[in-house]
Design a protein around this motif. Structure first.
Motif, short mmCIF file in Angstrom:
data_model
loop_
_atom_site.label_atom_id
_atom_site.label_comp_id
_atom_site.label_asym_id
_atom_site.label_seq_id
_atom_site.Cartn_x
_atom_site.Cartn_y
_atom_site.Cartn_z
N GLY A 90 0.79 -1.23 0.00
CA GLY A 90 0.00 0.00 0.00
C GLY A 90 0.82 1.27 0.00
N ILE A 91 2.13 1.15 -0.17
CA ILE A 91 2.96 2.34 -0.31
C ILE A 91 3.44 2.39 -1.76
N ASN A 92 3.26 3.55 -2.37
CA ASN A 92 3.89 3.76 -3.68
C ASN A 92 3.45 2.72 -4.72
N LYS A 93 2.18 2.35 -4.73
CA LYS A 93 1.60 1.37 -5.66
C LYS A 93 2.20 -0.03 -5.49
N VAL A 94 2.97 -0.24 -4.44
CA VAL A 94 3.70 -1.50 -4.30
C VAL A 94 2.92 -2.50 -3.46
N LYS A 95 2.92 -3.77 -3.88
CA LYS A 95 2.49 -4.86 -2.99
C LYS A 95 3.69 -5.10 -2.10
N SER A 96 3.52 -5.71 -0.95
CA SER A 96 4.66 -5.88 -0.05
C SER A 96 5.83 -6.51 -0.81
N ASP A 97 7.00 -5.95 -0.58
CA ASP A 97 8.13 -6.35 -1.40
C ASP A 97 9.45 -6.00 -0.71
N SER A 98 10.46 -6.80 -1.02
CA SER A 98 11.80 -6.50 -0.52
C SER A 98 12.58 -5.88 -1.68
N VAL A 99 13.17 -4.72 -1.44
CA VAL A 99 13.87 -4.01 -2.53
C VAL A 99 15.32 -3.69 -2.12
N ASN A 100 16.13 -3.44 -3.11
CA ASN A 100 17.49 -2.97 -2.86
C ASN A 100 17.52 -1.45 -2.99
N THR A 101 18.22 -0.83 -2.06
CA THR A 101 18.47 0.60 -2.18
C THR A 101 19.90 0.84 -1.71
N GLN A 102 20.34 2.10 -1.69
CA GLN A 102 21.75 2.33 -1.37
C GLN A 102 21.99 3.66 -0.68
N ASN A 103 22.96 3.64 0.25
CA ASN A 103 23.53 4.88 0.75
C ASN A 103 24.62 5.28 -0.24
N VAL A 104 24.85 6.58 -0.39
CA VAL A 104 25.95 7.04 -1.24
C VAL A 104 27.02 7.59 -0.29
N VAL A 105 28.23 7.05 -0.39
CA VAL A 105 29.29 7.36 0.59
C VAL A 105 30.61 7.67 -0.09
N GLY A 106 31.34 8.64 0.42
CA GLY A 106 32.70 8.92 -0.05
C GLY A 106 33.45 9.68 1.03
N TYR A 107 34.74 9.81 0.89
CA TYR A 107 35.47 10.54 1.93
C TYR A 107 36.60 11.40 1.37
N LEU A 108 36.92 12.41 2.16
CA LEU A 108 38.02 13.32 1.85
C LEU A 108 39.08 13.08 2.92
N GLU A 109 40.27 12.75 2.48
CA GLU A 109 41.33 12.45 3.45
C GLU A 109 41.79 13.71 4.17
N GLY A 110 42.02 13.61 5.47
CA GLY A 110 42.49 14.74 6.26
C GLY A 110 43.91 15.14 5.90
N SER A 111 44.28 16.39 6.23
CA SER A 111 45.59 16.91 5.83
C SER A 111 46.65 16.73 6.91
N ASP A 112 46.22 16.33 8.11
CA ASP A 112 47.16 16.16 9.21
C ASP A 112 47.55 14.68 9.34
N GLU A 113 48.84 14.44 9.38
CA GLU A 113 49.37 13.06 9.42
C GLU A 113 48.69 12.19 10.47
N LYS A 114 48.45 12.78 11.64
CA LYS A 114 47.88 12.01 12.73
C LYS A 114 46.35 12.06 12.74
N LEU A 115 45.85 13.29 12.65
CA LEU A 115 44.39 13.46 12.78
C LEU A 115 43.60 12.89 11.60
N LYS A 116 44.28 12.63 10.49
CA LYS A 116 43.54 12.08 9.34
C LYS A 116 42.99 10.68 9.61
N ASN A 117 43.47 10.06 10.67
CA ASN A 117 42.93 8.76 11.07
C ASN A 117 41.63 8.86 11.86
N GLU A 118 41.20 10.10 12.10
CA GLU A 118 39.91 10.33 12.74
C GLU A 118 38.93 10.86 11.69
#
Ligand SMILES: [Zn+2]
Length: 326
Positions: A90-118
């Motif tokens: 009953g959501i979005n014209k859908v009968k109950s269903d299992s679907v795939n979706t995704q988070n979109v993730v990326g990262y920018l590396e820190g500029s400090d030798e030590k702190l970039k590990n946080e």
């Protein structure tokens, strides 16, 4: 002919400069870019970005394109973190269903030798209610119509991409590494952020603070930006106050009151988390939450404020640790 051509060119340059300084104010994030992203993500073409649909996948691919363009690196050679989601009937014209979706993730590396590990995480969910329907979170369940979600939460994603672009232009990169993430499945119960927190690409102890943006497109006349969770990391409340003094915004800062959106998933895992929004409105979770009601100048101001917070936290010389709030 050449003279006219030149003149035209000069007029063009002058108007571009004028236009940019007018909408930028003294800062870099501009309303035009904020509008561009929000308009695209909340267009009918996205059909309300419901998990498992073409529109949801197209929104993810749009976000991925900008993550790549602005130089974010991938974890495990993939910007997508795919997970399964169960859709009730009953959501979005859908009968109950299992679907795939995704988070979109990326990262920018820190500029400090030590702190970039946080890592500092900044995120905003991109999914919404699609066409609505009986079992959806729509406030107008009887109206089977596209829920564009221009504020909820195309605005948060727009802010996320504006902040990323600004960071990519910065000559000096922040000391700590920064993870950018756009979640899916938020509306069904923070599913994307729950999945991310239980499948972190880095060690949990290395994740220091999470900043979340959900509904930041409707800045009011008093220019109030609301936030919960500012007290979950050292000197958070003071920092957010101070950043407000240097802006035209009126921050409404809560040390606790961590609630309502994806930052809760982090907080529950004992990771410092702060959530930003510009307040509720009658169009919340209805097909009327549309681009014409978005305060685009406000969106740019809010993005700039959160950008400043992100950079300050990522460069903070003091140790960052979790502070539980009541
Ligand atoms: Zn919502």
């Amino acid at each position: 002919m050449l003279f006219f051509k030149n003149l035209k060119y000069q007029v063009f340059i002058i108007s571009v400069l004028f236009f940019n300084t007018t909408i930028n104010g003294q800062n870099g994030i501009n309303a035009k870019t904020f509008y561009k992203h929000d308009k695209y993500l909340s267009s009918d073409k996205m059909e309300g970005r419901f998990p498992g649909t073409k529109g949801n996948n197209e929104a993810a691919s749009y976000i991925k394109r900008y993550f790549k363009k602005y130089g974010l690196k991938e974890f495990n050679r993939n910007y997508y973190q795919t997970f399964k989601l169960f859709v009730k009937e009953g959501i979005n014209k859908v009968k109950s269903d299992s679907v795939n979706t995704q988070n979109v993730v990326g990262y920018l590396e820190g500029s400090d030798e030590k702190l970039k590990n946080e890592y500092i995480v900044i995120g905003a969910h991109y999914d919404h209610w699609g066409w609505g329907g009986q079992n959806s979170g729509s406030k107008k369940k009887e109206a089977f119509a596209i829920h564009n979600g221009a504020d909820d939460n195309a605005s948060g994603v727009s802010a996320l991409l504006c902040i990323l672009q600004e960071l990519s232009n910065a000559k000096v990169k922040p000391k700590r590494s920064i993870i950018f993430i756009s979640f899916s499945g938020e509306e069904e119960g923070l599913l994307g952020s729950k999945y991310f927190v239980s499948h972190l690409p880095v060690e949990k102890n290395a994740v220091k603070v999470m900043l979340n943006m959900d509904m930041v497109g409707r800045l009011n006349e008093e220019k109030q930006i609301y936030m919960g969770g500012a007290g979950t990391f050292p000197n958070g409340v003071e920092l957010m106050k101070k950043l407000g003094e240097n802006s035209t915004l009126n921050p409404v800062i809560h040390a606790g009151e961590v609630g309502g959106s994806d930052h809760v998933s982090f907080y529950k895992a004992a990771i410092s988390a702060i959530g930003f929004h510009t307040g509720g409105h009658p169009q919340y979770h209805t097909p009327e939450d549309d681009i014409d009601l978005i305060n685009i100048q406000g969106g740019a101001l809010v993005s700039q404020y959160i950008y400043n917070a992100l950079v300050a936290i990522a460069n903070d010389p003091q140790q960052l640790y979790f502070i539980k709030q009541n």
